[in-house]
Scaffold this motif. Structure first.
Motif, PDB file in Angstrom:
ATOM      1  N   THR A  47     -11.328  20.199   2.374  1.00  0.00           N
ATOM      2  CA  THR A  47     -10.211  19.286   2.627  1.00  0.00           C
ATOM      3  C   THR A  47      -9.823  18.524   1.363  1.00  0.00           C
ATOM      4  N   ALA A  48     -10.330  18.944   0.212  1.00  0.00           N
ATOM      5  CA  ALA A  48     -10.018  18.242  -1.030  1.00  0.00           C
ATOM      6  C   ALA A  48      -8.510  18.182  -1.240  1.00  0.00           C
ATOM      7  N   GLY A  49      -8.044  16.986  -1.559  1.00  0.00           N
ATOM      8  CA  GLY A  49      -6.621  16.804  -1.812  1.00  0.00           C
ATOM      9  C   GLY A  49      -5.777  16.688  -0.574  1.00  0.00           C
ATOM     10  N   ARG A  50      -6.426  16.502   0.600  1.00  0.00           N
ATOM     11  CA  ARG A  50      -5.654  16.466   1.843  1.00  0.00           C
ATOM     12  C   ARG A  50      -6.022  15.305   2.771  1.00  0.00           C
ATOM     13  N   TRP A  51      -7.089  14.552   2.489  1.00  0.00           N
ATOM     14  CA  TRP A  51      -7.493  13.484   3.403  1.00  0.00           C
ATOM     15  C   TRP A  51      -8.208  12.410   2.605  1.00  0.00           C
ATOM     16  N   LEU A  52      -7.646  11.219   2.579  1.00  0.00           N
ATOM     17  CA  LEU A  52      -8.226  10.105   1.829  1.00  0.00           C
ATOM     18  C   LEU A  52      -8.111   8.839   2.667  1.00  0.00           C
ATOM     19  N   GLU A  53      -9.256   8.244   2.992  1.00  0.00           N
ATOM     20  CA  GLU A  53      -9.300   7.013   3.784  1.00  0.00           C
ATOM     21  C   GLU A  53      -9.700   5.838   2.894  1.00  0.00           C
ATOM     22  N   ALA A 108      -6.777  18.129  -5.303  1.00  0.00           N
ATOM     23  CA  ALA A 108      -7.106  19.382  -4.630  1.00  0.00           C
ATOM     24  C   ALA A 108      -8.114  20.168  -5.447  1.00  0.00           C
ATOM     25  N   THR A 109      -8.849  21.046  -4.774  1.00  0.00           N
ATOM     26  CA  THR A 109      -9.788  21.920  -5.470  1.00  0.00           C
ATOM     27  C   THR A 109      -9.043  22.809  -6.457  1.00  0.00           C
ATOM     28  N   ALA A 110      -7.893  23.337  -6.029  1.00  0.00           N
ATOM     29  CA  ALA A 110      -7.062  24.159  -6.904  1.00  0.00           C
ATOM     30  C   ALA A 110      -6.144  23.251  -7.716  1.00  0.00           C
ATOM     31  N   LYS A 111      -6.259  23.306  -9.030  1.00  0.00           N
ATOM     32  CA  LYS A 111      -5.494  22.430  -9.906  1.00  0.00           C
ATOM     33  C   LYS A 111      -3.994  22.648  -9.719  1.00  0.00           C
ATOM     34  N   GLY A 112      -3.251  21.531  -9.684  1.00  0.00           N
ATOM     35  CA  GLY A 112      -1.803  21.610  -9.575  1.00  0.00           C
ATOM     36  C   GLY A 112      -1.284  21.785  -8.169  1.00  0.00           C
ATOM     37  N   ARG A 113      -2.175  21.661  -7.173  1.00  0.00           N
ATOM     38  CA  ARG A 113      -1.743  21.802  -5.784  1.00  0.00           C
ATOM     39  C   ARG A 113      -2.189  20.574  -4.988  1.00  0.00           C
ATOM     40  N   ALA A 114      -1.484  20.299  -3.905  1.00  0.00           N
ATOM     41  CA  ALA A 114      -1.837  19.226  -2.971  1.00  0.00           C
ATOM     42  C   ALA A 114      -2.156  17.932  -3.726  1.00  0.00           C
ATOM     43  N   ILE A 124       0.867  -1.182   0.000  1.00  0.00           N
ATOM     44  CA  ILE A 124       0.000   0.000   0.000  1.00  0.00           C
ATOM     45  C   ILE A 124       0.900   1.227   0.000  1.00  0.00           C
ATOM     46  N   LEU A 125       0.696   2.095  -0.979  1.00  0.00           N
ATOM     47  CA  LEU A 125       1.522   3.281  -1.162  1.00  0.00           C
ATOM     48  C   LEU A 125       0.660   4.517  -0.975  1.00  0.00           C
ATOM     49  N   ALA A 126       1.024   5.353   0.008  1.00  0.00           N
ATOM     50  CA  ALA A 126       0.310   6.601   0.266  1.00  0.00           C
ATOM     51  C   ALA A 126       1.140   7.759  -0.275  1.00  0.00           C
ATOM     52  N   LEU A 127       0.521   8.600  -1.074  1.00  0.00           N
ATOM     53  CA  LEU A 127       1.209   9.735  -1.683  1.00  0.00           C
ATOM     54  C   LEU A 127       0.552  11.034  -1.268  1.00  0.00           C
ATOM     55  N   GLN A 128       1.378  12.065  -1.120  1.00  0.00           N
ATOM     56  CA  GLN A 128       0.887  13.409  -0.876  1.00  0.00           C
ATOM     57  C   GLN A 128       1.543  14.370  -1.870  1.00  0.00           C
ATOM     58  N   GLU A 129       0.889  15.499  -2.066  1.00  0.00           N
ATOM     59  CA  GLU A 129       1.307  16.487  -3.082  1.00  0.00           C
ATOM     60  C   GLU A 129       1.487  15.808  -4.439  1.00  0.00           C
ATOM     61  N   VAL A 130       0.452  15.104  -4.844  1.00  0.00           N
ATOM     62  CA  VAL A 130       0.480  14.387  -6.119  1.00  0.00           C
ATOM     63  C   VAL A 130       0.593  15.352  -7.293  1.00  0.00           C
ATOM     64  N   ARG A 131      -0.227  16.398  -7.282  1.00  0.00           N
ATOM     65  CA  ARG A 131      -0.191  17.449  -8.312  1.00  0.00           C
ATOM     66  C   ARG A 131      -0.313  16.892  -9.724  1.00  0.00           C
ATOM     67  N   ALA A 132      -1.210  15.946  -9.893  1.00  0.00           N
ATOM     68  CA  ALA A 132      -1.397  15.320 -11.203  1.00  0.00           C
ATOM     69  C   ALA A 132      -2.797  14.735 -11.249  1.00  0.00           C
ATOM     70  N   SER A 133      -3.166  14.202 -12.388  1.00  0.00           N
ATOM     71  CA  SER A 133      -4.484  13.595 -12.559  1.00  0.00           C
ATOM     72  C   SER A 133      -4.433  12.117 -12.200  1.00  0.00           C
ATOM     73  N   THR A 134      -5.607  11.525 -12.018  1.00  0.00           N
ATOM     74  CA  THR A 134      -5.690  10.088 -11.773  1.00  0.00           C
ATOM     75  C   THR A 134      -5.133   9.321 -12.973  1.00  0.00           C
ATOM     76  N   GLU A 135      -5.366   9.840 -14.166  1.00  0.00           N
ATOM     77  CA  GLU A 135      -4.837   9.200 -15.372  1.00  0.00           C
ATOM     78  C   GLU A 135      -3.303   9.219 -15.360  1.00  0.00           C
ATOM     79  N   ASP A 136      -2.728  10.320 -14.913  1.00  0.00           N
ATOM     80  CA  ASP A 136      -1.264  10.397 -14.803  1.00  0.00           C
ATOM     81  C   ASP A 136      -0.740   9.322 -13.848  1.00  0.00           C
ATOM     82  N   LEU A 137      -1.415   9.199 -12.694  1.00  0.00           N
ATOM     83  CA  LEU A 137      -0.992   8.203 -11.704  1.00  0.00           C
ATOM     84  C   LEU A 137      -1.068   6.793 -12.276  1.00  0.00           C
ATOM     85  N   ALA A 138      -2.161   6.498 -12.959  1.00  0.00           N
ATOM     86  CA  ALA A 138      -2.334   5.162 -13.531  1.00  0.00           C
ATOM     87  C   ALA A 138      -1.251   4.860 -14.561  1.00  0.00           C
ATOM     88  N   GLU A 139      -0.903   5.845 -15.361  1.00  0.00           N
ATOM     89  CA  GLU A 139       0.131   5.647 -16.377  1.00  0.00           C
ATOM     90  C   GLU A 139       1.500   5.439 -15.739  1.00  0.00           C
TER      91      GLU A 139
END
Length: 299
Positions: free
Chosen positions: A110-116, A80-86, A52-67
């Motif tokens: 709390t968008a982009g800051r808390w994921l359970e 995050a609500t603001a694109k390119g942050r958190a 299990i890998l937990a990441l913070q400050e991803v600053r990318a899309s889900t598609e980017d992560l999958a690729e």
């Protein structure tokens, strides 16, 4: 608390480690996942056997992560609500049962800051949270938001433990708990990240459950009983630090901060082993200003 269904995921692959009920969990603030992969994160990940890998400050899309991660990973991502942050994410070798993405009051972003996410390991439910606490800035709205977030965490931690005795909050919490957690702590007592008012929350998070706790700011509260797995493993020694400024000689002089945590319920902390801070060999081989923190949990 808002409950939502799973994001679409690929067909999960079975992990030999998960079959053996030993789960390796890593957390890292990647400071932009695309840049981290360009600098060598993929080489670290391919050699670490993480479940299990937990990441913070991803600053990318889900598609980017999958690729970047590839089809063997099941990915949950809250941007995050603001694109390119958190942005926080959880990637796993087996799929989560369910995940949740809200924290605190409905009017608190709390968008982009808390994921359970809940993972079924044998007959146990393991809840893992990837979180990125605000960095804050004294006497600004950023600091107000940080205190709101810490207050919401204080409310949520007992609920997590009530949900399952095996709960874990990992990530960049942006607070040094004690003087052992910052190399130059004397020069930072009035800076965000080591303010007595911030640290008081950590005294309560990790204070003896149900017992009175007095914070370094003189505030009082009740201990929640969570365990700092890193401090449990390292003992009362400076560090080991997990973040160093890019500037100057901070990394070479190990003038760092320990702000990336595994906070576990007592039941889960008792099953922890092989705590590791995967510090880069040299400044020029770093792929983030943070380093991964890796722990095995023998469920």
């Amino acid at each position: 608390m808002t409950w939502v269904g799973l994001f679409p995921t690929v067909t999960p692959l079975t992990s030999p480690r998960l079959e053996g009920m030993s789960v390796r969990i890593a957390t890292v603030n990647v400071n932009g996942v695309r840049a981290a992969f360009r600098k060598g994160m993929d080489q670290w990940l391919s050699n670490r056997n993480v479940d299990i890998l937990a990441l913070q400050e991803v600053r990318a899309s889900t598609e980017d992560l999958a690729e970047l991660l590839g089809p063997e990973w099941n990915i949950l991502h809250d941007a995050a609500t603001a694109k390119g942050r958190a942005g926080v994410a959880l990637a796993s070798r087996s799929s989560a049962e369910i995940h949740r993405v809200s924290l605190g009051a409905d009017d608190f972003d709390t968008a982009g800051r808390w994921l359970e996410a809940d993972y079924k390991i044998g007959d146990k439910i393991l809840t893992v949270v990837s979180t990125y606490v605000h960095s804050g800035e004294v006497d600004t709205p950023k600091q107000v938001e940080k205190f709101k977030f810490l207050e919401a965490m204080q409310e949520r931690l007992p609920e997590l433990e009530a949900h399952t005795p095996y709960a874990l909050v990992v990530g960049d919490l942006n607070v040094g708990h004690t003087e052992l957690d910052i190399k130059n702590w004397k020069g930072n007592v009035k800076r965000a990240g080591f303010l007595p008012e911030e640290r008081a929350y950590f005294y309560r998070f990790m204070g003896a459950k149900g017992e009175p706790v007095t914070g370094p700011d003189g505030s009082t509260g009740t201990g929640l009983g969570w365990v700092d797995v890193g401090r449990q493993a390292a003992g009362d020694v400076p560090g080991p630090y997990t973040w160093w400024s890019w500037r100057g000689q901070a990394f070479d002089n190990d003038a760092g901060w320990r702000i990336d945590y595994h906070l576990a319920t007592p039941a889960l902390a008792s099953l922890a082993s092989n705590y590791s801070v995967d510090r880069a060999d040299s400044y020029d081989t770093r792929w983030s200003d943070h380093t991964p923190v890796v722990v095995d949990y023998n469920l």
